[in-house]
Write an enzyme that holds these catalytic residues in place. Structure first.
Site, PDB file in Angstrom:
ATOM      1  N   HIS A 270       0.848  -1.187   0.000  1.00  0.00           N
ATOM      2  CA  HIS A 270       0.000   0.000   0.000  1.00  0.00           C
ATOM      3  C   HIS A 270       0.881   1.234   0.000  1.00  0.00           C
ATOM      4  O   HIS A 270       1.977   1.238   0.562  1.00  0.00           O
ATOM      5  CB  HIS A 270      -0.900   0.016   1.249  1.00  0.00           C
ATOM      6  N   ASP A 328      -8.064  -5.064  -0.793  1.00  0.00           N
ATOM      7  CA  ASP A 328      -8.480  -5.840  -1.978  1.00  0.00           C
ATOM      8  C   ASP A 328      -8.196  -7.330  -1.875  1.00  0.00           C
ATOM      9  O   ASP A 328      -8.601  -8.095  -2.743  1.00  0.00           O
ATOM     10  CB  ASP A 328      -7.750  -5.293  -3.217  1.00  0.00           C
TER      11      ASP A 328
HETATM   12  C1  SDX Z   1      -5.891   0.456  -3.172  1.00  0.00           C
HETATM   13  O1  SDX Z   1      -4.153   4.887  -1.940  1.00  0.00           O
HETATM   14  C2  SDX Z   1      -5.131   4.219  -1.446  1.00  0.00           C
HETATM   15  O2  SDX Z   1      -5.586   4.493  -0.359  1.00  0.00           O
HETATM   16  C3  SDX Z   1      -5.646   3.097  -2.290  1.00  0.00           C
HETATM   17  C4  SDX Z   1      -6.715   2.240  -1.658  1.00  0.00           C
HETATM   18  C5  SDX Z   1      -7.982   3.012  -1.450  1.00  0.00           C
HETATM   19  O3  SDX Z   1      -8.774   2.597  -0.608  1.00  0.00           O
HETATM   20  O4  SDX Z   1      -8.223   3.973  -2.234  1.00  0.00           O
HETATM   21  O5  SDX Z   1      -6.265   1.727  -0.420  1.00  0.00           O
HETATM   22  C6  SDX Z   1      -7.081   1.063  -2.554  1.00  0.00           C
HETATM   23  O6  SDX Z   1      -5.516   0.867  -4.241  1.00  0.00           O
HETATM   24  C7  SDX Z   1      -5.157  -0.634  -2.432  1.00  0.00           C
HETATM   25  C8  SDX Z   1      -3.889  -1.116  -3.210  1.00  0.00           C
HETATM   26  C9  SDX Z   1      -4.362  -2.124  -4.232  1.00  0.00           C
HETATM   27  N1  SDX Z   1      -3.248  -2.487  -5.152  1.00  0.00           N
HETATM   28  C10 SDX Z   1      -2.690  -3.693  -5.103  1.00  0.00           C
HETATM   29  O7  SDX Z   1      -2.933  -4.548  -4.258  1.00  0.00           O
HETATM   30  C11 SDX Z   1      -1.708  -3.947  -6.235  1.00  0.00           C
HETATM   31  C12 SDX Z   1      -0.444  -4.607  -5.654  1.00  0.00           C
HETATM   32  N2  SDX Z   1       0.216  -3.644  -4.838  1.00  0.00           N
HETATM   33  C13 SDX Z   1       1.308  -2.873  -5.439  1.00  0.00           C
HETATM   34  O8  SDX Z   1       1.056  -2.534  -6.791  1.00  0.00           O
HETATM   35  C14 SDX Z   1       1.791  -1.773  -4.546  1.00  0.00           C
HETATM   36  O9  SDX Z   1       1.860  -2.236  -3.276  1.00  0.00           O
HETATM   37  C15 SDX Z   1       1.055  -0.457  -4.506  1.00  0.00           C
HETATM   38  C16 SDX Z   1       0.783   0.084  -5.870  1.00  0.00           C
HETATM   39  C17 SDX Z   1      -0.225  -0.599  -3.773  1.00  0.00           C
HETATM   40  C18 SDX Z   1       1.997   0.496  -3.820  1.00  0.00           C
HETATM   41  O10 SDX Z   1       3.126   0.576  -4.646  1.00  0.00           O
HETATM   42  P1  SDX Z   1       4.442   1.233  -4.121  1.00  0.00           P
HETATM   43  O11 SDX Z   1       4.153   2.625  -3.678  1.00  0.00           O
HETATM   44  O12 SDX Z   1       5.580   1.013  -5.060  1.00  0.00           O
HETATM   45  O13 SDX Z   1       4.662   0.389  -2.837  1.00  0.00           O
HETATM   46  P2  SDX Z   1       5.699   0.692  -1.789  1.00  0.00           P
HETATM   47  O14 SDX Z   1       6.434   1.981  -2.022  1.00  0.00           O
HETATM   48  O15 SDX Z   1       5.063   0.482  -0.471  1.00  0.00           O
HETATM   49  O16 SDX Z   1       6.725  -0.518  -2.170  1.00  0.00           O
HETATM   50  C19 SDX Z   1       7.815  -0.712  -1.381  1.00  0.00           C
HETATM   51  C20 SDX Z   1       8.567  -1.819  -2.091  1.00  0.00           C
HETATM   52  C21 SDX Z   1       8.865  -1.553  -3.555  1.00  0.00           C
HETATM   53  O17 SDX Z   1      10.085  -2.196  -3.783  1.00  0.00           O
HETATM   54  P3  SDX Z   1      11.418  -1.252  -3.867  1.00  0.00           P
HETATM   55  O18 SDX Z   1      11.172  -0.287  -4.989  1.00  0.00           O
HETATM   56  O19 SDX Z   1      11.529  -0.583  -2.496  1.00  0.00           O
HETATM   57  O20 SDX Z   1      12.540  -2.228  -4.152  1.00  0.00           O
HETATM   58  O21 SDX Z   1       7.778  -3.034  -2.082  1.00  0.00           O
HETATM   59  C22 SDX Z   1       7.587  -3.487  -3.415  1.00  0.00           C
HETATM   60  C23 SDX Z   1       7.815  -2.311  -4.320  1.00  0.00           C
HETATM   61  O22 SDX Z   1       8.298  -2.780  -5.574  1.00  0.00           O
HETATM   62  N3  SDX Z   1       6.191  -3.915  -3.523  1.00  0.00           N
HETATM   63  C24 SDX Z   1       5.790  -5.152  -3.848  1.00  0.00           C
HETATM   64  C25 SDX Z   1       4.394  -5.117  -3.764  1.00  0.00           C
HETATM   65  N4  SDX Z   1       3.989  -3.908  -3.396  1.00  0.00           N
HETATM   66  C26 SDX Z   1       5.110  -3.148  -3.255  1.00  0.00           C
HETATM   67  N5  SDX Z   1       6.478  -6.235  -4.226  1.00  0.00           N
HETATM   68  C27 SDX Z   1       5.721  -7.344  -4.491  1.00  0.00           C
HETATM   69  N6  SDX Z   1       4.364  -7.410  -4.420  1.00  0.00           N
HETATM   70  C28 SDX Z   1       3.685  -6.311  -4.054  1.00  0.00           C
HETATM   71  N7  SDX Z   1       2.361  -6.350  -3.983  1.00  0.00           N
END
Ligand code: SDX
Length: 394
Positions: A270, A328
């Site tokens: 998130h 989700d």
């Molecule tokens: C919603 O904003 C909101 O409030 C949204 C929401 C709402 O109610 O409106 O809460 C609803 O959108 C929930 C999120 C739903 N999306 C997913 O579940 C898709 C999978 N999740 C990822 O795409 C990701 O976690 C995000 C998009 C949600 C966040 O992306 P970020 O900002 O890149 O995540 P982060 O900065 O916390 O990541 C830290 C690290 C990164 O690696 P590095 O660049 O530090 O090496 O963790 C990794 C990311 O690549 N990472 C994951 C991951 N999510 C983050 N690696 C593997 N699997 C994942 N799901």
């Protein structure tokens, strides 16, 4: 001393915004709506109470709730001309594409009669949007399966009427299942608002130009559709189905950690929560209740989801990156158990989030200091350079 958070004035000058609606503490996994914890609201309220709270700032008393529910219920029908928009789509059109189009088309019916500077007009437009979204969303489903549109019933509560609009047919009496409608109430509450997420920011930015609220909500629907945002619930179910069996989980967890592999664990991580998303815990509990009610306690997808969550929460990569299940992760399993097709999952998110979007839109329009949004940029392009006429270009 007022019990309200305050910030220095410079905070808003960085393009962020002030709001009194929702507070998230990502590190602690705290979510408050107008100061009330999401756990208390999900446990004790129905969606109309929470919609009233988000829109008006206080929980309604019995009389206020009755009046609000009456007003919303009596705006659930849409202009009959709107039914013609659906027949312009192919039957296999994604329901989110249909919702984007039909909600945007609402502008054509109400734009001229909505003066956004008039508080009464704003509230009528807000009620219309909250009221009509279940009808519009359910009709996108009915159209996709070739069934006749079902008209809303004023004797049903909001969540009950949505399930009725989705699953009733003219051929037989529709029986409300109280366990499923209570679960739907809770799911709508959990998706209602979430501070300045991508789609809410889209609605605010669109609204800051003075665009009508119907067009702004259509913009929010478009942003929510993305798999990184509201489209994640659809992506989670596809991922769990692809994993298929608990024995395949380690391979997918390995892929999720591989920077060269675009695969991410859908429903995990998130932008703000670096702890458990409090909504995910409530969703997991609701998932078990719905599956038990439907005699699906041993649903294979639930077993895969629970094992995936267990493995990921113990995996050092996910622990170090503070990746936890989000709202989700379990919702898709519930929707599928209810008979809602995967393509409709994000439509349910959109119908619930409409209340948050419109509450945030009202808050922005009511702010006398509000100006048109103009996000800042860091320019990394060319400095000024001499023009090259066509005959001299390589
Ligand atoms: C919603 O904003 C909101 O409030 C949204 C929401 C709402 O109610 O409106 O809460 C609803 O959108 C929930 C999120 C739903 N999306 C997913 O579940 C898709 C999978 N999740 C990822 O795409 C990701 O976690 C995000 C998009 C949600 C966040 O992306 P970020 O900002 O890149 O995540 P982060 O900065 O916390 O990541 C830290 C690290 C990164 O690696 P590095 O660049 O530090 O090496 O963790 C990794 C990311 O690549 N990472 C994951 C991951 N999510 C983050 N690696 C593997 N699997 C994942 N799901």
């Amino acid at each position: 001393d007022t019990g309200m958070f305050t910030y220095d004035p410079g905070f808003t000058s960085t393009g962020s915004c002030e709001s009194k609606i929702t507070y998230i503490d990502g590190d602690k996994g705290v979510l408050l709506h107008r100061g009330y914890p999401i756990e208390d609201l999900a446990e004790n309220c129905d969606f109309m109470e929470v919609a009233y709270l988000l829109l008006k700032g206080e929980l309604p008393n019995a009389q206020q709730k009755e009046k609000f529910e009456y007003d919303i219920t009596h705006h659930t029908m849409v202009h009959e001309q709107l039914t013609k928009f659906y027949s312009g789509f192919r039957r296999d059109a994604h329901p989110m594409a249909v919702m984007c189009g039909v909600v945007g088309a609402l502008s054509a019916f109400y734009h001229d009669s909505t003066d956004i500077n008039d508080p009464r007009h704003r509230m009528v437009a807000s009620y219309r949007l909250i009221a009509k979204m279940p009808t519009i969303a359910a009709w996108a489903y009915k159209y996709s399966v070739g069934q006749p549109f079902i008209y809303p019933r004023n004797d049903l509560r909001y969540a009950e009427d949505f399930l009725h609009l989705m699953f009733a047919t003219p051929c037989e009496k529709y029986e409300v299942n109280p366990v499923l409608s209570r679960a739907m109430d809770r799911i709508l509450i959990l998706h209602a608002d979430h501070e300045q997420n991508a789609s809410t920011s889209t609605v605010r930015l669109a609204g800051s130009s003075g665009a009508n609220p119907f067009a702004c909500i259509a913009a929010g629907i478009a942003s929510l559709w993305g798999p990184a945002h509201g489209g994640a619930n659809e992506a989670v179910l596809k991922m769990l189905t692809e994993i298929g069996d608990k024995k395949n989980i380690p391979e997918y967890v390995k892929r999720a950690k591989d920077k060269d592999d675009p695969f991410r664990l859908m429903g995990f991580g998130h932008r703000v929560y670096k702890n458990y998303d409090p909504r995910a815990k409530i969703m997991a509990k609701t998932c078990h209740e719905v599956l038990a009610e439907l005699g699906m306690g041993n649903e294979p997808l639930l077993e895969v989801a629970m094992e995936l969550e267990k493995i990921a929460l113990e995996d050092e990569y996910f622990v170090e990156k503070k990746l936890y299940p989000n709202v989700d992760f379990y919702s898709g399993i519930i929707f599928r158990a209810m008979g809602i097709p995967v393509s409709m999952f994000t439509c349910l998110f959109a119908l619930a989030r409409t209340t948050g979007w419109i509450a945030q839109w009202n808050e922005m329009i009511e702010d006398p200091a509000q100006k048109i949004g103009r996000p800042r940029q860091l320019y990394t392009g060319h400095t000024t350079r001499e023009f090259v006429p066509m005959h001299k270009r390589g």
